[in-house]
Design a protein around this motif. Structure first.
Motif, short mmCIF file in Angstrom:
data_model
loop_
_atom_site.label_atom_id
_atom_site.label_comp_id
_atom_site.label_asym_id
_atom_site.label_seq_id
_atom_site.Cartn_x
_atom_site.Cartn_y
_atom_site.Cartn_z
N SER A 151 0.74 -1.27 0.26
CA SER A 151 0.03 -0.17 0.01
C SER A 151 0.99 1.33 0.00
O SER A 151 0.42 2.17 -0.57
N THR A 152 2.13 1.26 0.35
CA THR A 152 3.00 2.32 0.77
C THR A 152 3.57 2.55 -0.78
O THR A 152 3.47 3.87 -1.10
N PHE A 153 4.16 1.58 -1.23
CA PHE A 153 5.11 1.82 -2.35
C PHE A 153 4.56 1.30 -3.86
O PHE A 153 4.86 1.59 -4.71
N GLY A 154 3.38 0.48 -3.55
CA GLY A 154 2.72 -0.10 -4.75
C GLY A 154 2.34 1.06 -5.76
O GLY A 154 2.50 1.11 -6.93
N GLY A 155 1.39 1.97 -5.16
CA GLY A 155 0.63 3.12 -6.11
C GLY A 155 1.87 3.88 -6.61
O GLY A 155 1.98 4.19 -7.85
N PRO A 156 2.99 4.42 -5.95
CA PRO A 156 3.88 5.05 -6.53
C PRO A 156 4.86 4.59 -7.19
O PRO A 156 5.16 5.09 -8.53
#
Length: 146
Positions: free
Chosen positions: A91-96
């Protein structure tokens, strides 16, 4: 000798034979009882250490089962922590990361652009009624239709 005396002697002889058979049977029964008593004593002497060894083995198995149970609960806790960490990282790095990858792809396409003297390439696949046909077979299919 009279008939009564002869009958008395016969009864006494039969009685003596009967008593001797009973004495032999009782003697053998006594031997059997002594052997049985020795056998029971030997079994008791051997069974007590066996039972103590068996109870010690059961205690040892219980200790090992307790250890395995503790290890299994630790593994379950580690698994739940890893799952939570995976969810947090996704959730922290997936989108970016997806956005950066898409941006990089767009930049490559824009900078790599097409040369004006080279015509645009056609698609390598043809879709026919929900199926994809490889380029090698596409030519054969077009020849049949003509």
């Amino acid at each position: 000798m009279s008939g009564g005396e002869v009958a008395g002697i016969l009864v006494a002889v039969f009685w003596a034979i009967l008593v001797s058979f009973l004495a032999v049977a009782l003697a053998r029964l006594a031997q059997t009882l002594r052997a049985t008593t020795r056998l029971v004593a030997d079994v008791t002497d051997q069974a007590v250490p066996l039972l103590s060894d068996a109870s010690q083995a059961v205690r040892s198995a219980q200790t090992q089962i307790d250890r395995v149970d503790a290890i299994a609960s630790d593994v379950q806790e580690v698994t739940s922590n890893a799952s939570a960490l995976s969810t947090t990282v996704a959730s922290t790095f997936g989108g970016p990361l997806v956005k950066v990858a898409a941006f990089g792809y767009g930049v490559r396409r824009a900078l790599g652009g097409r040369k004006e003297d080279v015509p645009a390439r056609t698609s390598r696949r043809t879709v026919i009624v929900g199926r994809t046909v490889p380029a090698a077979r596409r030519g054969k299919r077009n020849n049949r239709e003509k």
